[in-house]
Motif scaffolding. Structure first.
Motif, mmCIF file in Angstrom:
data_model
loop_
_atom_site.group_PDB
_atom_site.id
_atom_site.type_symbol
_atom_site.label_atom_id
_atom_site.label_comp_id
_atom_site.label_asym_id
_atom_site.label_seq_id
_atom_site.Cartn_x
_atom_site.Cartn_y
_atom_site.Cartn_z
ATOM 1 N N ARG A 80 -2.326 -47.726 16.874
ATOM 2 C CA ARG A 80 -2.620 -48.205 18.231
ATOM 3 C C ARG A 80 -1.369 -48.388 19.075
ATOM 4 N NH1 ARG A 80 -7.752 -52.379 17.611
ATOM 5 N NH2 ARG A 80 -9.087 -50.845 16.578
ATOM 6 N N THR A 81 -0.179 -48.377 18.424
ATOM 7 C CA THR A 81 1.026 -48.559 19.244
ATOM 8 C C THR A 81 1.260 -47.368 20.177
ATOM 9 O OG1 THR A 81 2.601 -47.538 17.705
ATOM 10 C CG2 THR A 81 2.125 -49.872 17.377
ATOM 11 N N PRO B 95 5.972 -46.164 14.697
ATOM 12 C CA PRO B 95 4.993 -47.043 14.044
ATOM 13 C C PRO B 95 3.561 -46.492 14.086
ATOM 14 C CG PRO B 95 5.875 -48.069 16.049
ATOM 15 C CD PRO B 95 6.665 -46.828 15.804
ATOM 16 N N ASP C 172 -5.183 -45.348 8.848
ATOM 17 C CA ASP C 172 -4.152 -46.365 9.110
ATOM 18 C C ASP C 172 -4.294 -47.540 8.159
ATOM 19 O OD1 ASP C 172 -3.213 -44.914 11.246
ATOM 20 O OD2 ASP C 172 -4.466 -45.958 12.715
ATOM 21 N N ASN D 276 -11.055 -47.682 16.548
ATOM 22 C CA ASN D 276 -10.056 -47.191 17.495
ATOM 23 C C ASN D 276 -10.686 -46.673 18.786
ATOM 24 O OD1 ASN D 276 -7.710 -47.792 16.134
ATOM 25 N ND2 ASN D 276 -7.725 -45.875 14.958
ATOM 26 N N TYR E 67 -11.203 -49.449 20.992
ATOM 27 C CA TYR E 67 -9.911 -49.858 21.544
ATOM 28 C C TYR E 67 -9.510 -48.971 22.727
ATOM 29 C CZ TYR E 67 -4.943 -50.990 21.703
ATOM 30 O OH TYR E 67 -3.693 -51.367 22.115
ATOM 31 N N ILE F 149 -0.833 -46.391 22.229
ATOM 32 C CA ILE F 149 -1.693 -46.565 23.407
ATOM 33 C C ILE F 149 -1.299 -47.770 24.239
ATOM 34 C CG2 ILE F 149 -4.090 -46.906 24.171
ATOM 35 C CD1 ILE F 149 -3.572 -44.194 22.820
ATOM 36 N N ASN G 12 -11.252 -41.132 13.234
ATOM 37 C CA ASN G 12 -10.887 -42.508 13.556
ATOM 38 C C ASN G 12 -9.392 -42.725 13.730
ATOM 39 O OD1 ASN G 12 -10.093 -42.030 11.002
ATOM 40 N ND2 ASN G 12 -10.637 -44.043 10.199
ATOM 41 N N LYS G 13 -8.592 -41.667 13.537
ATOM 42 C CA LYS G 13 -7.141 -41.841 13.706
ATOM 43 C C LYS G 13 -6.740 -41.456 15.123
ATOM 44 C CE LYS G 13 -3.765 -40.736 10.861
ATOM 45 N NZ LYS G 13 -3.020 -41.974 10.674
ATOM 46 N N ILE G 14 -5.887 -42.253 15.730
ATOM 47 C CA ILE G 14 -5.395 -41.908 17.064
ATOM 48 C C ILE G 14 -4.311 -40.843 16.904
ATOM 49 C CG2 ILE G 14 -4.206 -42.775 19.115
ATOM 50 C CD1 ILE G 14 -5.516 -45.500 18.572
ATOM 51 N N SER H 276 9.233 -53.304 15.706
ATOM 52 C CA SER H 276 8.533 -52.356 16.578
ATOM 53 C C SER H 276 7.665 -53.046 17.620
ATOM 54 C CB SER H 276 7.700 -51.382 15.734
ATOM 55 O OG SER H 276 6.859 -52.104 14.880
ATOM 56 N N LEU I 26 -8.891 -38.918 19.303
ATOM 57 C CA LEU I 26 -9.037 -39.219 17.874
ATOM 58 C C LEU I 26 -9.113 -37.940 17.052
ATOM 59 C CD1 LEU I 26 -11.711 -42.031 18.251
ATOM 60 C CD2 LEU I 26 -9.265 -42.309 17.877
#
Lengths: 395, 450
Positions: B343-344, B340, B251, A204, A207, B346, B293-295, A135, B449
């Motif tokens: 952060r993938t 996946p 995550d 996050n 980020y 973003i 805290n989860k995207i 990935s 989030l």
């Protein structure tokens, strides 16, 4: 203070007021950077370009038997040696071949080839074996392993979205279809008023803010860079031509970008291949020739390597609707002012030895990646590809 | 942080302003009970009309093209309908959420409408049922059989694709089976096939009735036996609970929580509803490290935004274009490993699109008379075709109820509903409208989030 550094300073001043320290320090490191080292341009021909009508085996009877109406006639091709020739639409590339600035690698592919566009493109973009689903992309992992601390546009895709090839496990490349449009997209009241004070660096949310700040900084920087130099060569008036022109202008402006990525799509020629491939190859060749001429005019071509690939080639035999179906191994082009090995890297594909009616690959595409990473970008291909591949001695 | 809203963000796709108005005084137990109660009315989706297929070679090229076009359109409308169900307060949000979770777990690209509906119905029927039934139904799902080439898995030429992914990705994970286990499992699944009518068919003549040795056991196993043996392994419950934890909690996995869940999952004979109830009832589910805290995945973001703005009449093409641009299209996972996530999702282009999404919906709804300065310079091509209508009246009512939007409490009520993590320093101008405040909040990185 010249105009560019003034603009950089003023951009910084405006972002500095709204960004916390951990973002600010990063931003200042980026905007003062300029290029060091070699440049790689990756050009992707999406849809599966028919390699056998791109580099034509004009001396092979099997080619003409299998493609009664689709073969390019021997008297129309641009002959490069006694076996292979270019499609007439690639005429603008002949000069590069003659000058030793084009290396054609025949029969590039991978074991257990997949004939799905989607899957095969993922295999090429991730650099995975066909049996594994990865990935992250090969360029992304190169960024992870060799470019820590570099700005996101260290690898720049000229496109609306970012391809998997450009996404690493930690770092990402940067996507921009047009510098002016990107600047407009970040230039609105909602985004400008964002206050990131008090945001923790680790989570996050940090980020997201970091990505936003990088994007805003990059938008300002790339917009300025795009205005430094105007390309003068004759680019085809299509999106792909504009993309290459933008790349030429950014390189000439000494932009701190090492890898550029652009795509030309439409090569899925199941029907009516002749006219369509002619048109697309024409756009490709005219665009690349213009890019090379701009780079040469600025003495930059020695620092540049252009790699062109497609996710697979097409079947040897034409189908019933004037086209070709999905195949396997294909040729790959490498261009640059400093090739140690030019012309044909290896022998023409053997059309009498097929597997499931398709060409058998002789060179693993990851060998090309490994050579580029190790010998051109001076990185560590094993860290990127997970195994060692034999070098090709081209760079 | 409001526990009730956290529950709905993770177990569903958030709450609409009206739903929140109605439920804000509910107890957590009441809300959990209600989620599971509503999920029980899991009627199958109607299959609708789908083209009939004949053997590929016999079909004229023109007919094949026409069929492909019909299937593309069917897939688009199935996609749109599913996203609309995720966004609709009238549907069971837990059921839709579980289907979405299993859709990512049993990742499968589907190109034919009938097969997509049938697969969704499989997930609806078993997504909160027993995990053994679910795995078995997926193994007999015609779309999955096609995707992982099990129709080519025959006695004298086995195809290992399904057998391998069954273990590697669907049940137990790498390191807990051998290459020989893959080969033997593939033999057990020979003959599990599909027909042109989109039905599961067992082709007895292609099935290998010989003796197989799998995970230390020997016998004339068929696919069902293989699944049972996999479910006997302790690691299987851990593998599934880890996946559940990653999707619904964090995550980063806390192995001690996973071990507790896995032991319970096994002792309750793989009852998925009981597992989920445990997750939602645990203290750690509401701990600060597990909230806000989860995207959001693109589908979560779209469904949640549509729910909160009561979006209607959104154009199918525009909606699917957004999924492509954001990197997640229903029924088109990148590969069998699924999306996946984390952060993938973003990168610079997806982040800008995400931050401009609410504005694009306001703009598509011609909602610009009082928001003009907020809406300058939107020119993403795919956003122009959204044609959406939005309804911000319930948001205004929520703020009004809390004590005027230009007062502190009015803004705070919108922040509570819309953001899972507080904005760092949010200032509004004088006399803001609820719609304007909502737009500003939904344009913050915090809105990404949940």
């Amino acid at each position: 203070m010249n105009r560019r550094s003034f603009l950089q300073a003023s951009t910084l001043a405006s972002t500095a007021m709204m960004t916390p320290a951990f973002l600010r320090s990063m931003a200042s490191a980026y905007t003062t950077a300029s290029r060091s080292g070699k440049i790689l341009i990756v050009l992707q021909l999406s849809g599966g370009n028919d390699g056998l009508n791109t580099v034509v085996p004009y001396a092979d009877d099997i080619y003409y038997q299998k493609r009664p109406s689709l073969a390019i006639k021997a008297n129309e091709v641009i002959r490069l040696n006694e076996k292979q020739a270019l499609h007439p639409a690639l005429a603008p590339l002949q000069n590069l071949y003659d000058q030793g600035e084009l290396c054609i690698v025949n029969s590039v592919g991978y074991p257990n080839p997949d004939r799905s566009h989607f899957r095969s493109m993922d295999i090429w973009q991730t650099g995975s074996p066909a049996s594994e689903n990865w990935s992250s992309g090969w360029i992304g992992r190169y960024l992870d392993s060799a470019c820590v601390g570099k700005p996101p546009y260290h690898a720049l895709e000229v496109n609306d979205g970012l391809s998997l090839a450009m996404k690493g496990k930690i770092s990402n490349g940067f996507a921009m279809s047009d510098a002016k449009r990107l600047r407009q997209a970040v230039d609105n009241t909602r985004l400008k008023n964002l206050q990131a004070t008090g945001v923790s660096q680790s989570g996050n949310l940090g980020y997201l803010y970091k990505t936003l700040t990088e994007t805003t900084d990059a938008a300002a920087y790339l917009y300025e860079q795009s205005r430094v130099h105007k390309a003068t060569a004759d680019y085809p008036n299509v999106a792909f031509g504009k993309d290459l022109k933008q790349i030429a202008e950014l390189i000439t402006a000494d932009t701190a970008t090492q890898i550029y990525y652009a795509s030309l799509s439409g090569f899925d020629t199941h029907a009516g291949q002749k006219g369509r491939q002619q048109r697309l190859l024409g756009q490709y060749a005219q665009g690349v020739a213009a890019l090379v001429s701009d780079l040469k005019a600025n003495n930059l071509f020695d620092d540049v390597l252009i790699m062109t690939f497609s996710e697979f080639g097409r079947r040897l035999a034409q189908n019933g609707s004037g086209g070709t179906d999905h195949g396997t191994a294909n040729n790959l082009f490498l261009m640059g002012g400093k090739l140690k090995k030019a012309g044909f890297y290896n022998d023409a594909p053997n059309l009498s030895r097929l597997q499931d009616a398709d060409l058998i690959h002789q060179v693993d595409f990851r060998q090309c990646y490994a050579s580029i990473i190790d010998d051109w970008l001076e990185g560590d291909s094993q860290a990127v590809l997970g195994q060692q591949f034999a070098g090709m001695g081209i760079f | 942080m409001n526990k009730l809203l956290h529950l709905y963000r993770r177990a569903g796709f958030g709450l609409s302003p009206s739903e929140w108005q109605d439920r804000r005084n509910w107890s957590l137990d009441q809300a959990i009970d209600d989620l599971f109660l509503r999920a029980q009315s899991r009627a199958p989706l109607p299959e609708g009309d789908h083209p009939e297929y004949t053997r590929g070679g016999m079909m004229a090229a023109a007919r094949r093209k026409e069929l492909q076009k019909m299937e593309r359109q069917a897939m688009m409308s199935i996609n749109h309908n599913w996203l609309s169900r995720m966004a609709a307060p009238g549907e069971s949000s837990l059921l839709e959420r579980m289907c979405f979770f299993w859709h990512g777990h049993f990742a499968c690209e589907v190109k034919a409408g009938l097969l997509a509906i049938r697969q969704l119905n499989t997930l609806r029927a078993h997504g909160l049922g027993n995990f053994r039934d679910l795995v078995l139904a997926v193994a007999r799902d015609p779309a999955m059989i096609r995707y992982l080439n099990n129709q080519q898995n025959r006695k004298f030429s086995p195809n290992e694709n399904f057998a391998r992914e069954l273990m590697e990705l669907f049940t137990i994970g790498r390191g807990h089976y051998t290459e020989m286990d893959v080969k033997e499992a593939a033999r057990a699944f020979t003959g599990w096939s599909g027909n042109l009518a989109g039905e599961y068919v067992f082709r007895a003549r292609q099935h290998d009735n010989g003796t197989k040795t799998f995970m230390g056991k020997t016998g004339n196993f068929n696919g069902e036996d293989i699944i049972d043996i996999i479910l006997e392994q302790e690691e299987t419950a851990r593998f599934i609970c880890r996946k559940v934890y990653r999707h619904f909690v964090n995550d980063t996995v806390d192995e001690s929580h996973v071990n507790t869940l896995a032991a319970e999952f096994r002792s309750l004979d793989y009852d998925i509803a009981a597992l989920m109830r445990s997750v939602f009832s645990s203290d750690w589910f509401y701990a600060s490290e597990n909230t806000g805290n989860k995207i959001k995945s693109p589908v979560e973001l779209l469904a949640g935004t549509m729910r909160q703005l009561e979006v209607s009449n959104i154009a199918t093409q525009g909606l699917i274009g957004l999924q492509f641009a954001l990197g997640q299209v229903l029924f088109r996972p990148p590969n069998v490993a699924g999306w996946p996530g984390g952060r993938t999702w973003i990168d610079n282009s997806t982040l800008l699109l995400r931050l401009n999404l609410a504005a694009a919906l306001f703009q598509a709804a011609d909602f610009n008379f009082e928001l003009a300065p907020e809406l300058e310079q939107e020119n993403k091509r795919q956003l122009k075709r959204l044609n959406a209508e939005i309804n911000t009246t319930p948001l205004a009512a929520l703020a009004q109820d809390a004590g005027q939007v230009d007062g502190k409490q009015g803004v705070a009520s919108l922040v509570t509903l819309l953001l899972a993590t507080p904005p760092p320093d949010f200032k509004t101008g004088p006399k803001p409208s609820a719609a304007l405040v909502a737009l500003r909040l939904m344009s913050l990185p915090e809105y990404q989030l949940c």
